[in-house]
Design a protein around this motif. Structure first.
Motif, short mmCIF file in Angstrom:
data_model
loop_
_atom_site.label_atom_id
_atom_site.label_comp_id
_atom_site.label_asym_id
_atom_site.label_seq_id
_atom_site.Cartn_x
_atom_site.Cartn_y
_atom_site.Cartn_z
N THR A 213 -49.26 26.04 34.70
CA THR A 213 -50.52 26.64 35.44
C THR A 213 -49.93 27.10 36.88
O THR A 213 -48.47 26.88 37.15
CB THR A 213 -51.26 25.24 36.09
OG1 THR A 213 -50.53 24.42 36.70
CG2 THR A 213 -52.23 24.71 34.76
N VAL A 214 -50.59 27.98 37.51
CA VAL A 214 -50.25 28.53 38.96
C VAL A 214 -50.77 27.31 39.96
O VAL A 214 -51.98 26.98 39.82
CB VAL A 214 -50.57 29.94 39.04
CG1 VAL A 214 -50.44 30.46 40.53
CG2 VAL A 214 -50.01 31.02 38.16
N GLU A 221 -54.25 30.61 38.55
CA GLU A 221 -53.95 31.80 37.67
C GLU A 221 -54.86 33.21 37.99
O GLU A 221 -54.35 34.21 37.81
CB GLU A 221 -54.22 31.39 36.06
CG GLU A 221 -53.49 30.46 35.55
CD GLU A 221 -53.50 29.12 36.16
OE1 GLU A 221 -55.01 28.74 36.64
OE2 GLU A 221 -53.07 27.95 35.74
N ARG A 315 -45.36 32.66 27.99
CA ARG A 315 -46.83 32.78 28.60
C ARG A 315 -46.85 33.96 29.68
O ARG A 315 -47.91 34.77 29.58
CB ARG A 315 -47.37 31.58 28.88
CG ARG A 315 -48.82 31.41 29.21
CD ARG A 315 -49.06 30.13 29.66
NE ARG A 315 -50.65 30.15 30.08
CZ ARG A 315 -51.14 29.50 30.86
NH1 ARG A 315 -50.57 28.39 31.13
NH2 ARG A 315 -52.36 29.63 31.15
N TRP A 316 -46.23 33.84 30.59
CA TRP A 316 -46.47 34.33 31.84
C TRP A 316 -46.02 35.93 31.54
O TRP A 316 -46.35 36.77 32.65
CB TRP A 316 -45.76 33.77 33.10
CG TRP A 316 -46.01 32.48 33.17
CD1 TRP A 316 -45.62 31.26 32.75
CD2 TRP A 316 -47.36 31.84 33.51
NE1 TRP A 316 -46.20 30.15 32.97
CE2 TRP A 316 -47.29 30.61 33.62
CE3 TRP A 316 -48.73 32.59 34.08
CZ2 TRP A 316 -48.44 29.64 33.97
CZ3 TRP A 316 -49.76 31.74 34.47
CH2 TRP A 316 -49.56 30.27 34.35
N TYR A 321 -51.26 38.19 32.87
CA TYR A 321 -50.16 38.09 34.15
C TYR A 321 -49.03 39.20 33.87
O TYR A 321 -48.88 40.26 34.82
CB TYR A 321 -49.51 36.88 34.12
CG TYR A 321 -50.55 35.74 33.94
CD1 TYR A 321 -51.49 35.41 34.98
CD2 TYR A 321 -50.69 34.82 32.68
CE1 TYR A 321 -52.57 34.63 34.82
CE2 TYR A 321 -51.61 34.07 32.56
CZ TYR A 321 -52.59 33.85 33.59
OH TYR A 321 -53.53 32.97 33.30
#
Length: 630
Positions: A213-214, A221, A315-316, A321
Motif C-alpha cells: 500500500t501507499v 494509492e 505491482r507498482w 501507477y
C-alpha cells in the motif's frame, strides 16, 4: 597541454552501442598527428585467452589519425585494450588512459552484450524528492499525525541529530508534489524520483511496514496514481524507491516471523537463537533493530518480493501507477551476510523481473562505496556514483577551513570531507570509471548530494563554487540528479539536516541566481547532444582547474571548471573544423555578468580564438564554469 591517444565507449569510438553476443564490432582509437605511434594492435581476452589483431588507419583529419580494429563480442562482457607501438617501444591504452607498464585486465575497455538499459535513461535529468518535506496539499491538514510522529510546522528547524530526527513529521504528501510540478518544469528536469512512499514508522519510510500500500499520510494509492498521471502528461518519468536489504520491524512479514518460530515468514529473515536461551536475536541493517535484514537465500522471499505476479516489485510498475523503475535502497548490502553472497543473483533476478513487467523499466542501485564489482553483471543498470563523482567534486570544491563545524564525510571516513587538488580528483574519478563499462558509467547517477548527505551549498560554502559543481553535474557523462532544494541554495550539514522543507511560502529566501544557473545548465545539457551522448576526453588539469571535451558525431563541447583564479591555459592540438575560427560560449560563476549570450546562456563566455594548429587560450578568472561549442 596537448592531447594524448584516446578511446572511450561513446558512439564516436564504438559505433555499435548495443552489441550482441557473437557480433564483431569496429572500435576506433585516435592518435594526435605527429605522435610516436607507428603501429596499433587491439588485445582481447575472449574465453580468457589473450589475442592480438593489428589495427589499420581509417582516416586522417583535424590533427588526428584514426585507427580501426574489429573486436568480437565473444563473451557477455568482452575486454579489449590497445597496444601503441612507436620508435621507443610500446604503451598500453586502457580505460584509465595510456600507460607504459603492464596492467591487469580488469581496467580494460568493455563491450557488454547484456540487454541494454532503457533508452530514455541517457536523456534523463532526475529530481529527487523526499515526500515528507517537499509540499503539503490542503488535504494534509485533515490528517492526524501517527503515534510515532513529532508534529512540526513547515518552518520548524530540522533536527540533524538525536532521537527526534527520524520522527519529525512535516506532513508533505503526494498531491502536494503534483501541485508543484510547474517548478520542476521551469527548472528543466524530466524525471521525478521519490524516496519511499510505503507506510512506515519514520519520516524517511525506509522501515516499510508493508510493500502493498501507499502510506495514507501521503494520500494513499489514489494520490500516487494522480501524481503518475500528471508526470506522464508532461512526458516525464516517475521512479520509486524500494528496499531489498531489509524491512521495518512493523512489517507484516516480520511480525508474523517474530510471533511464531514455525511461521513461513521466519525464513525471510536471519534469526539466531543465542546459546543459553533467551529472546531470539536477528540480523538487522548496521545493528539498527527496527530494520531487520532480509535473507535472499529464501526461495519464498524471492517469490514474494519479485517473481509473484502481484509482487511489490511488479505491482507498482503497472497501471494505474506505472512507475518507470526503481532505485534500490542498500543494494550494496542486499544478499550479503557472512558466507552468504547472493547479491549478483538478486540483482539479475530483480532486473529480469522488472524487464518482464515493463521492458523500459530502470533498475538503479544505491551504492555508497566501491560499486565496480557489482555492475556489468546483467543486474543493476547503474549506481549512485558517490565515490566516482560526489566525493571527488566535494573534496575539490570544499569550503576553505575556518571556524565552522567540519562537514562530515557521508561515506563514513573519519575526519570529515578532505580537501584535494584537481589531480587527485581526476585520479579518483578515473579509478572508478575505468573499472566499469562505458554503458554502466553513463547510466549511473551523478549527484552533488542527496537526502543521505550534506547539501552541496554547505560543502562548498558559496554560490560561485556551487555553480561550478552544478556545471560538472550538467556536463559530465552520466545521469544528473538534483536533490530538491539545491537549486534554491538550501543548506544542511548532514543527511538528516539536509532534509529541509521547501520554502515555497518564503520566495525571498531563494537564491534566484543559483536557480537561474541550474536552469541554464540543464537547458544547455538538454539542447546539446554531446553532453548527453558524447565521449569524455580530459585535456588539462592543474590544482585549481579541470578542462575536458565532450565529443559526439553531432559536434563537440569544450568545458572549463575552475575553483579559483589562475593563469590562462593554452591548449594545442584540439580537433578543428574547416573555417572554425571562434567559439561562442556560456559562463557561470564569480565575476560573470548575467544576461543572454547564446540561447542557453546565463552569462557570456568570451569567444575563443583558434589558431591554425588548433591552439586556444582559456581565460584565468575564477571560480568559474565556462562552456564553448566547437
Amino acid at each position: 597541454m596537448s592531447l594524448s591517444p584516446h578511446h572511450d565507449g561513446s558512439e564516436l569510438h564504438v559505433p555499435e552501442q548495443e552489441p550482441t553476443l557473437g557480433q564483431t564490432v569496429p572500435v576506433f582509437v585516435r592518435v594526435p598527428e605527429g605522435s610516436d605511434v607507428r603501429q596499433v594492435h587491439v588485445r582481447t581476452t575472449g574465453d580468457g585467452e589473450p589475442r592480438f589483431v593489428e589495427a589499420t588507419v581509417d582516416r586522417r583529419g583535424g590533427h588526428e589519425v584514426w585507427w580501426r580494429a574489429d573486436v568480437e563480442v565473444r563473451n557477455p562482457v568482452s575486454n579489449y585494450r590497445f597496444m601503441l607501438t612507436g620508435t621507443t617501444g610500446h604503451r598500453w591504452l586502457n580505460a584509465a588512459g595510456p600507460v607504459d607498464h603492464d596492467v591487469p585486465d580488469h581496467g580494460d575497455f568493455k563491450l557488454v552484450s547484456h540487454a541494454p538499459p532503457p533508452g530514455w535513461a541517457r536523456d534523463a535529468v532526475v529530481y529527487q524528492i523526499f515526500p515528507d518535506r517537499f509540499a503539503r496539499s490542503a488535504a494534509a491538514d485533515g490528517r492526524t499525525p501517527p503515534d510515532w510522529a513529532v508534529p512540526c510546522d513547515w518552518d520548524t528547524p530540522v533536527v540533524g541529530r538525536g532521537p527526534q530526527t527520524p520522527h519529525q513529521f512535516y506532513g508533505g504528501d503526494l498531491d502536494g508534489i503534483t501541485e508543484r510540478l510547474d517548478h520542476l518544469d521551469r527548472l528543466g528536469v524530466n524525471t521525478v524520483y521519490l524516496t519511499p512512499v510505503f507506510p512506515a514508522r519514520s519520516n524517511h519510510r525506509y522501515d516499510a511496514a508493508s510493500f502493498d500500500t501507499v502510506d495514507p499520510l501521503l494520500g494513499g494509492e489514489a494520490a500516487l496514481a494522480r501524481l503518475a498521471d500528471a508526470v506522464r502528461a508532461r512526458g516525464w518519468r516517475l521512479l520509486g524507491d524500494i528496499t531489498s536489504n531489509h524491512t521495518g520491524d512493523a512489517h507484516e512479514w516480520f511480525t508474523r516471523a517474530l510471533a511464531d518460530v514455525d511461521a513461513p515468514e521466519r525464513e525471510l529473515y536471519y534469526f539466531d537463537v543465542p546459546t543459553g536461551g533467551g529472546e531470539p536475536t536477528y540480523e538487522s541493517w548496521n545493528g539498527v533493530r527496527s530494520l531487520p535484514k532480509l535473507n535472499w537465500g529464501s526461495a519464498e522471499l524471492r517469490r514474494r518480493f519479485a517473481t509473484d505476479p502481484d509482487s511489490p516489485l511488479r505491482r507498482w510498475l503497472r497501471p494505474p501507477y506505472g512507475l518507470d523503475g526503481w532505485r534500490v535502497d542498500v543494494a550494496n548490502m542486499t544478499g550479503r551476510r557472512g558466507a552468504d553472497a547472493y547479491t549478483h543473483e538478486v540483482a539479475r533476478l530483480l532486473r529480469e523481473t522488472v524487464a518482464q513487467t515493463r521492458a523500459d523499466g530502470l533498475l538503479l542501485a544505491e551504492h555508497g562505496h566501491d560499486h565496480t564489482g557489482d555492475l556489468d553483471r546483467d543486474g543493476w543498470h547503474g549506481t549512485m556514483n558517490y565515490v566516482g563523482f560526489t566525493d571527488p567534486v566535494w573534496s575539490w570544491l570544499r569550503a576553505e577551513p575556518g571556524g565552522h563545524e567540519p562537514v562530515p564525510n557521508f561515506l563514513g571516513t573519519p575526519g570529515g570531507v578532505r580537501q584535494r587538488d584537481a589531480h587527485a580528483v581526476l585520479a579518483t574519478m578515473d579509478s572508478f570509471r575505468s573499472l566499469v563499462s562505458w554503458r554502466a558509467y553513463t547510466h549511473s547517477w551523478q549527484l552533488l548530494g542527496s537526502h543521505d548527505s550534506a547539501r552541496i551549498r554547505t560543502v562548498v560554502g558559496d554560490a560561485a563554487r556551487q555553480e561550478v559543481a552544478a556545471g560538472l553535474l550538467a556536463t559530465m557523462p552520466g545521469t544528473p540528479v538534483v536533490f530538491a532544494g539545491d537549486e534554491l541554495g538550501l543548506t544542511g550539514l548532514n543527511g538528516e539536516g539536509s532534509r529541509t522543507p521547501m520554502p515555497w511560502h518564503r520566495p525571498q529566501s531563494w537564491d534566484v541566481g543559483t536557480f537561474a544557473a541550474y536552469r541554464a545548465l540543464l537547458a544547455l545539457r538538454r539542447d546539446t547532444p554531446a553532453l548527453r551522448h558524447g565521449g569524455l576526453r580530459w585535456v588539462h588539469v592543474d590544482a585549481d582547474t579541470l578542462v575536458f571535451l565532450r565529443e559526439a558525431t553531432t559536434g563537440a563541447v569544450l568545458v572549463l571548471a575552475r575553483r579559483a583564479a589562475g593563469a590562462p591555459v593554452r591548449l594545442t592540438g584540439l580537433p578543428s573544423g574547416a573555417g572554425a575560427a571562434s567559439r561562442a560560449g556560456v559562463a557561470f560563476g564569480a565575476g560573470v555578468a548575467s544576461g543572454a549570450a547564446g540561447e542557453n546562456a546565463y552569462g557570456g563566455a568570451p569567444p575563443l580564438r583558434v589558431t591554425a594548429d588548433g591552439a586556444v587560450t582559456l581565460p584565468g578568472d575564477g571560480p568559474t564554469f565556462q562552456v564553448w561549442h566547437l
